[in-house]
Design an enzyme around this catalytic site. Structure first.
Site, PDB file in Angstrom:
ATOM      1  N   GLY A 147       0.816  -1.201   0.000  1.00 49.01           N
ATOM      2  CA  GLY A 147       0.000   0.000   0.000  1.00 49.01           C
ATOM      3  C   GLY A 147       0.853   1.255   0.000  1.00 49.01           C
ATOM      4  O   GLY A 147       1.895   1.312   0.660  1.00 49.01           O
ATOM      5  N   ARG A 153       1.323  -5.524  -5.395  1.00 53.12           N
ATOM      6  CA  ARG A 153       1.662  -6.696  -4.582  1.00 53.12           C
ATOM      7  C   ARG A 153       1.974  -7.825  -5.565  1.00 53.12           C
ATOM      8  O   ARG A 153       1.104  -8.270  -6.296  1.00 53.12           O
ATOM      9  CB  ARG A 153       0.511  -7.054  -3.644  1.00 53.12           C
ATOM     10  CG  ARG A 153       0.330  -6.027  -2.530  1.00 53.12           C
ATOM     11  CD  ARG A 153      -0.864  -6.347  -1.633  1.00 53.12           C
ATOM     12  NE  ARG A 153      -0.884  -5.510  -0.449  1.00 53.12           N
ATOM     13  CZ  ARG A 153      -1.395  -4.283  -0.385  1.00 53.12           C
ATOM     14  NH1 ARG A 153      -1.944  -3.761  -1.469  1.00 53.12           N
ATOM     15  NH2 ARG A 153      -1.363  -3.584   0.736  1.00 53.12           N
ATOM     16  N   THR A 179       4.232   2.543   5.808  1.00 54.01           N
ATOM     17  CA  THR A 179       2.852   2.090   5.936  1.00 54.01           C
ATOM     18  C   THR A 179       2.103   3.033   6.852  1.00 54.01           C
ATOM     19  O   THR A 179       2.630   3.442   7.904  1.00 54.01           O
ATOM     20  CB  THR A 179       2.757   0.660   6.493  1.00 54.01           C
ATOM     21  OG1 THR A 179       1.398   0.369   6.824  1.00 54.01           O
ATOM     22  CG2 THR A 179       3.618   0.465   7.727  1.00 54.01           C
ATOM     23  N   ASP A 215       2.134  -0.596  12.025  1.00 56.30           N
ATOM     24  CA  ASP A 215       2.055  -1.912  12.679  1.00 56.30           C
ATOM     25  C   ASP A 215       3.353  -2.705  12.547  1.00 56.30           C
ATOM     26  O   ASP A 215       3.357  -3.928  12.726  1.00 56.30           O
ATOM     27  CB  ASP A 215       0.902  -2.722  12.099  1.00 56.30           C
ATOM     28  CG  ASP A 215       1.009  -2.920  10.583  1.00 56.30           C
ATOM     29  OD1 ASP A 215       1.871  -2.282   9.947  1.00 56.30           O
ATOM     30  OD2 ASP A 215       0.218  -3.708  10.031  1.00 56.30           O
ATOM     31  N   ARG A 218      -6.201  -1.867   8.807  1.00 59.86           N
ATOM     32  CA  ARG A 218      -6.273  -3.336   8.711  1.00 59.86           C
ATOM     33  C   ARG A 218      -6.548  -3.934  10.095  1.00 59.86           C
ATOM     34  O   ARG A 218      -7.488  -3.540  10.768  1.00 59.86           O
ATOM     35  CB  ARG A 218      -4.991  -3.897   8.099  1.00 59.86           C
ATOM     36  CG  ARG A 218      -4.746  -3.509   6.663  1.00 59.86           C
ATOM     37  CD  ARG A 218      -3.605  -4.300   6.083  1.00 59.86           C
ATOM     38  NE  ARG A 218      -2.376  -4.191   6.878  1.00 59.86           N
ATOM     39  CZ  ARG A 218      -1.295  -4.914   6.661  1.00 59.86           C
ATOM     40  NH1 ARG A 218      -1.277  -5.818   5.705  1.00 59.86           N
ATOM     41  NH2 ARG A 218      -0.225  -4.759   7.405  1.00 59.86           N
TER      42      ARG A 218
END
Length: 333
Positions: free
Chosen positions: A23, A84, A138, A142, A184
């Protein structure tokens, strides 16, 4: 300010490849710019892989120059494009890709992306012998091993601006709003936005709650002559959860509106924080490759640039700080 380590040069580097993967995140362009200009100032050529690992696999490498990365610092998204790449999961494809990179004189690779992208970087480093350094790019924040990731600050501020506007309407109409933010399965955006936006409740990933339970949780705010409420919801793994919860609240006699902020949080100009973070990490990536380091991710810990093995990045999950969770509960009372 983040303190870059003093790393002596131990390797002669002729060419570096850089790619953005997964992303997109605001600040990726700032990292590409820093890598290109730092390497260029030392006589190192930089090649850009177009569309992430797909560019490596298909040999889509274009040279970057000092001038070609001008005026990209303030731009959102990534000028290198991203995707991806399923093909890169195949060890044979990775082996051919590494052979192609060496044939083109590439000595090192910088990968900017999230945990999946950095896992790919780990496999490339372990199997090829190339010097590979990862940067955490990102909005989800995370990534284990770093307190901050490129794009997170911008995403939080984008969501916060929207929430401040929604609260005006919530107050004007004495209404309950459920505002879903991205992340997410990570709740870092929701937690930060909830605290900064004064949310009456924060629903974190995989913490399903019934309408009755939610109204019980925010009942204290209603007893303080506060008829409107704002609840921040992390998107989690169920894309319909927020709208279903709003419908359930309505059926219970508590009219609620669901606002899904969605991909608006990914785009836009990066904040000053993200531009500096990306610039510092990008320049330090060149330092580490010249210093003989590989199979590591660069991040921020305790006010300084720190390294984390890429293998650990893919294996471990970053957890929300308990102190922040307690703070959110305290301030929502």
């Amino acid at each position: 300010m983040w303190t870059p380590p003093d790393i002596p040069v131990t390797r002669t580097i002729r060419r570096l490849a850089v790619l953005t993967s997964g992303g997109d995140a605001p600040g990726m362009n700032a990292a590409v710019r820093a890598i290109t200009r730092t390497a260029g100032s030392r006589g190192i050529e930089v090649l850009a892989a177009e569309r992430g690992f797909s560019g490596l696999v298909h040999g889509q490498l274009q040279p970057l120059s000092m001038g070609s990365v001008g005026s990209i610092l303030q731009r959102g998204g990534t000028i290198l494009k991203t995707d991806r790449c399923e093909a890169f999961l195949d060890p044979e494809v990775r082996a051919r890709t590494a052979d192609d990179l060496r044939a083109q004189g590439v000595d090192g690779v910088v990968v900017i992306g999230g945990d999946g992208s950095l896992t790919g970087a780990h496999h490339l480093a372990r199997e090829s012998g190339l010097s590979v350094v990862g940067l955490p790019g990102t909005i989800d924040n995370d990534i284990v091993g770093t307190e901050d990731s490129i794009g997170f600050d911008t995403a939080v501020n984008t969501a916060l601006e929207a929430i401040d506007r929604i609260r005006d309407t919530a107050h004007s109409h004495d209404r309950l709003f459920l505002v879903e933010v991205m992340g997410r399965s990570s709740g870092f955006i929701a937690l930060s936005v909830g605290i900064a936006g004064g949310a009456e409740a924060i629903l974190l990933p995989d913490q399903a709650i019934t309408g009755d339970a939610l109204m019980t949780r925010i009942a204290g705010t209603r007893t303080r002559e506060k008829a409107s409420s704002l609840v921040v919801v992390a998107e989690g793994t169920d894309p319909s959860y927020t709208t279903r919860l709003a419908a359930e609240l309505g059926a219970l006699g508590h009219p609620a509106r669901a606002c899904i902020l969605g991909h608006v949080q990914r785009g836009g100009n990066p904040s000053g924080h993200d531009r500096v973070l990306a610039s510092v990490l990008g320049a330090s990536a060149v330092d580490h490759i010249q210093g003989g380091h590989s199979d590591i991710m660069l991040g921020i810990r305790d006010g300084a640039i720190a390294t984390t093995p890429l293998e650990r990045v893919g294996r471990e999950r970053k957890v929300l700080p308990e102190a922040w969770l307690e703070l959110a509960r305290t301030l929502a009372r």
